[in-house]
Design a protein around this motif. Structure first.
Motif, PDB file in Angstrom:
ATOM      1  N   TRP A 194     -29.170 -50.149  16.116  1.00 52.34           N
ATOM      2  CA  TRP A 194     -28.233 -50.652  17.128  1.00 52.34           C
ATOM      3  C   TRP A 194     -28.898 -51.728  17.976  1.00 52.34           C
ATOM      4  O   TRP A 194     -28.285 -52.762  18.271  1.00 52.34           O
ATOM      5  CB  TRP A 194     -27.749 -49.506  18.009  1.00 52.34           C
ATOM      6  N   VAL A 195     -30.137 -51.505  18.361  1.00 49.32           N
ATOM      7  CA  VAL A 195     -30.874 -52.516  19.122  1.00 49.32           C
ATOM      8  C   VAL A 195     -31.030 -53.795  18.311  1.00 49.32           C
ATOM      9  O   VAL A 195     -30.838 -54.907  18.823  1.00 49.32           O
ATOM     10  CB  VAL A 195     -32.254 -51.968  19.551  1.00 49.32           C
ATOM     11  N   ALA A 196     -31.373 -53.643  17.021  1.00 54.34           N
ATOM     12  CA  ALA A 196     -31.552 -54.819  16.165  1.00 54.34           C
ATOM     13  C   ALA A 196     -30.242 -55.574  15.982  1.00 54.34           C
ATOM     14  O   ALA A 196     -30.209 -56.812  16.064  1.00 54.34           O
ATOM     15  CB  ALA A 196     -32.114 -54.386  14.808  1.00 54.34           C
ATOM     16  N   ASP A 197     -29.152 -54.857  15.735  1.00 49.44           N
ATOM     17  CA  ASP A 197     -27.848 -55.504  15.567  1.00 49.44           C
ATOM     18  C   ASP A 197     -27.414 -56.213  16.843  1.00 49.44           C
ATOM     19  O   ASP A 197     -26.852 -57.320  16.806  1.00 49.44           O
ATOM     20  CB  ASP A 197     -26.787 -54.472  15.160  1.00 49.44           C
ATOM     21  N   VAL A 202     -26.750 -61.135  20.427  1.00 52.68           N
ATOM     22  CA  VAL A 202     -26.951 -61.630  21.793  1.00 52.68           C
ATOM     23  C   VAL A 202     -27.943 -62.782  21.844  1.00 52.68           C
ATOM     24  O   VAL A 202     -27.690 -63.805  22.508  1.00 52.68           O
ATOM     25  CB  VAL A 202     -27.428 -60.472  22.699  1.00 52.68           C
ATOM     26  N   ILE A 203     -29.073 -62.671  21.132  1.00 47.13           N
ATOM     27  CA  ILE A 203     -30.114 -63.689  21.243  1.00 47.13           C
ATOM     28  C   ILE A 203     -29.639 -65.062  20.753  1.00 47.13           C
ATOM     29  O   ILE A 203     -29.857 -66.071  21.446  1.00 47.13           O
ATOM     30  CB  ILE A 203     -31.389 -63.240  20.505  1.00 47.13           C
ATOM     31  N   PRO A 204     -28.977 -65.167  19.586  1.00 45.77           N
ATOM     32  CA  PRO A 204     -28.468 -66.493  19.207  1.00 45.77           C
ATOM     33  C   PRO A 204     -27.478 -67.061  20.215  1.00 45.77           C
ATOM     34  O   PRO A 204     -27.455 -68.276  20.451  1.00 45.77           O
ATOM     35  CB  PRO A 204     -27.803 -66.235  17.849  1.00 45.77           C
ATOM     36  N   LEU A 206     -27.502 -66.490  23.466  1.00 49.06           N
ATOM     37  CA  LEU A 206     -28.290 -66.942  24.615  1.00 49.06           C
ATOM     38  C   LEU A 206     -28.996 -68.261  24.312  1.00 49.06           C
ATOM     39  O   LEU A 206     -29.075 -69.149  25.178  1.00 49.06           O
ATOM     40  CB  LEU A 206     -29.321 -65.872  24.992  1.00 49.06           C
ATOM     41  N   VAL A 207     -29.497 -68.399  23.083  1.00 44.90           N
ATOM     42  CA  VAL A 207     -30.139 -69.649  22.688  1.00 44.90           C
ATOM     43  C   VAL A 207     -29.122 -70.783  22.689  1.00 44.90           C
ATOM     44  O   VAL A 207     -29.401 -71.900  23.159  1.00 44.90           O
ATOM     45  CB  VAL A 207     -30.791 -69.502  21.299  1.00 44.90           C
ATOM     46  N   ALA A 208     -27.927 -70.511  22.163  1.00 42.57           N
ATOM     47  CA  ALA A 208     -26.878 -71.536  22.157  1.00 42.57           C
ATOM     48  C   ALA A 208     -26.512 -71.953  23.576  1.00 42.57           C
ATOM     49  O   ALA A 208     -26.325 -73.146  23.859  1.00 42.57           O
ATOM     50  CB  ALA A 208     -25.651 -71.005  21.430  1.00 42.57           C
ATOM     51  N   GLN A 209     -26.427 -70.974  24.459  1.00 45.96           N
ATOM     52  CA  GLN A 209     -26.106 -71.284  25.850  1.00 45.96           C
ATOM     53  C   GLN A 209     -27.227 -72.096  26.497  1.00 45.96           C
ATOM     54  O   GLN A 209     -26.966 -73.045  27.245  1.00 45.96           O
ATOM     55  CB  GLN A 209     -25.878 -69.988  26.623  1.00 45.96           C
ATOM     56  N   ALA A 244     -31.221 -66.876  14.143  1.00 44.08           N
ATOM     57  CA  ALA A 244     -30.447 -65.762  13.601  1.00 44.08           C
ATOM     58  C   ALA A 244     -31.067 -65.214  12.318  1.00 44.08           C
ATOM     59  O   ALA A 244     -31.121 -63.988  12.113  1.00 44.08           O
ATOM     60  CB  ALA A 244     -29.006 -66.213  13.340  1.00 44.08           C
ATOM     61  N   ILE A 245     -31.569 -66.106  11.455  1.00 44.03           N
ATOM     62  CA  ILE A 245     -32.203 -65.676  10.202  1.00 44.03           C
ATOM     63  C   ILE A 245     -33.480 -64.886  10.500  1.00 44.03           C
ATOM     64  O   ILE A 245     -33.755 -63.849   9.880  1.00 44.03           O
ATOM     65  CB  ILE A 245     -32.507 -66.887   9.309  1.00 44.03           C
ATOM     66  N   ILE A 246     -34.276 -65.373  11.457  1.00 43.22           N
ATOM     67  CA  ILE A 246     -35.525 -64.686  11.812  1.00 43.22           C
ATOM     68  C   ILE A 246     -35.242 -63.277  12.329  1.00 43.22           C
ATOM     69  O   ILE A 246     -35.910 -62.304  11.943  1.00 43.22           O
ATOM     70  CB  ILE A 246     -36.305 -65.499  12.856  1.00 43.22           C
TER      71      ILE A 246
END
Length: 344
Positions: A194-197, A202-204, A206-209, A244-246
């Motif tokens: 769940w954390v990984a999903d 969320v991280i991509p 945040l990066v996009a933002q 996202a791939i990483i």
């Protein structure tokens, strides 16, 4: 990023098929084209999205890379003339998509490509419903999906058992393990995945933002495509894709391996697997009848997964991504001429 692309594509299509007053104008034969596309591409995307992306990786994760002499027996008579499923001694069956396809065909013919599909569909529907229910009670804490997975852990474990074992007359709900034992074994792996999903979503974003790309809000109607999508936006999108791939290969895949192996360790002794499977996980699992837990720990689930298996799994996922990309390219190659015809 994918949601942004979907909204953008929808806006482009809508702008070209609407008249000046906002009314959608389609020729009378357009529904037949949509129906033909569904007949052709729905099975393709079903195989890509389920067989290649879920079923085959699960079998590969549980396969023992260094088994004793083993040759799966063809359980489907119509596929018996295709030859034995085991091909190269000492080489895992799932190291080759062709060998894996032959294995599945020898197990139950073409139906084997959709083994466990009913269980997976019920699980997905139940998870979605429970996630909404839990989310309504805990609106400030986004753990609805986690609680739903924990509540339905028996179903996820049963699905893993279905895809890795020989066909049986029992229904999927008759193969559910005891809830207490399944929960005890899988609660922490489920938390990890769940954390990984969540991080993969969320991280991509945040990066996009942070890079200044527009992020559509949930439920927001797609608008006309932005006019400033230039070279800078293109490389920013590429950065988000790489991130996202990483995350997928660095977090989602390992936690999926962890969960699947823990679920597999709960397999009953009387069930026969379709690939070599080390029930003892290198002697790490002690049966409950002799005082052991009866399932593998998180640490041992990963420790007994050798480097060669990690390489095999990552190669498999790379092949799945390539096939998925090819399927989408074929779909777009057909869709664009149809769109031009409909527009004209």
């Amino acid at each position: 990023m994918l949601q942004h692309a979907a909204n953008l594509g929808h806006a482009i299509v809508r702008r070209h098929i609407e008249d000046g007053e906002g009314n959608v104008k389609l020729p009378g034969w357009a529904p037949l084209v949509v129906l033909a596309d569904a007949v052709v591409f729905l099975p393709v995307f079903l195989i890509v999205g389920y067989t290649l992306s879920k079923l085959i990786p699960a079998i590969a994760i549980v396969e023992d890379p260094n088994p004793p002499a083993y040759e799966p027996v063809a359980l489907d008579e119509s596929a018996a003339d295709q030859g034995p499923a085991a091909l190269v001694p000492g080489k895992p069956i799932t190291s080759s998509l062709r060998a894996t396809r032959r294995l599945l065909s020898s197990v139950a013919g073409w139906r084997a490509y959709f083994r466990g599909f009913v269980c997976a569909a019920v699980l997905a529907a139940a998870e979605g419903s429970l996630s909404q229910i839990f989310g309504s009670f805990l609106p400030l804490i986004p753990v609805g999906a986690l609680l739903a997975r924990l509540a339905l852990t028996q179903f996820g474990t049963a699905w893993t058992h279905i895809v890795m074992t020989a066909p049986t007359e029992r229904k999927f709900y008759q193969r559910l393990p005891p809830f207490k034992k399944a929960f005890e074994a899988t609660c922490f792996p489920l938390l990890a995945i769940w954390v990984a999903d969540s991080a993969a979503v969320v991280i991509p974003l945040l990066v996009a933002q942070a890079l200044g790309l527009p992020i559509p809000r949930f439920g927001e109607e797609p608008t006309d495509p932005p006019q400033n999508f230039d070279g800078a936006a293109a490389w920013k999108s590429l950065v988000i894709f790489v991130v996202a791939i990483i995350i997928h290969f660095g977090a989602v895949v390992p936690t999926n391996v962890l969960l699947t192996r823990v679920q597999a360790s709960l397999l009953p002794e009387d069930e026969e697997t379709i690939v070599p499977f080390d029930r003892s996980f290198g002697g790490k699992v002690e049966p409950a009848i002799v005082g052991g837990k009866g399932f593998v720990s998180m640490r041992d689930a990963l420790a007994t997964f050798p480097v060669s298996s990690w390489v095999r799994i990552y190669k498999l996922y790379a092949k799945v991504i390539a096939v998925s990309f090819a399927a989408w390219l074929a779909f777009v190659a057909v869709l664009i001429p149809e769109f031009i015809l409909i527009k004209s």
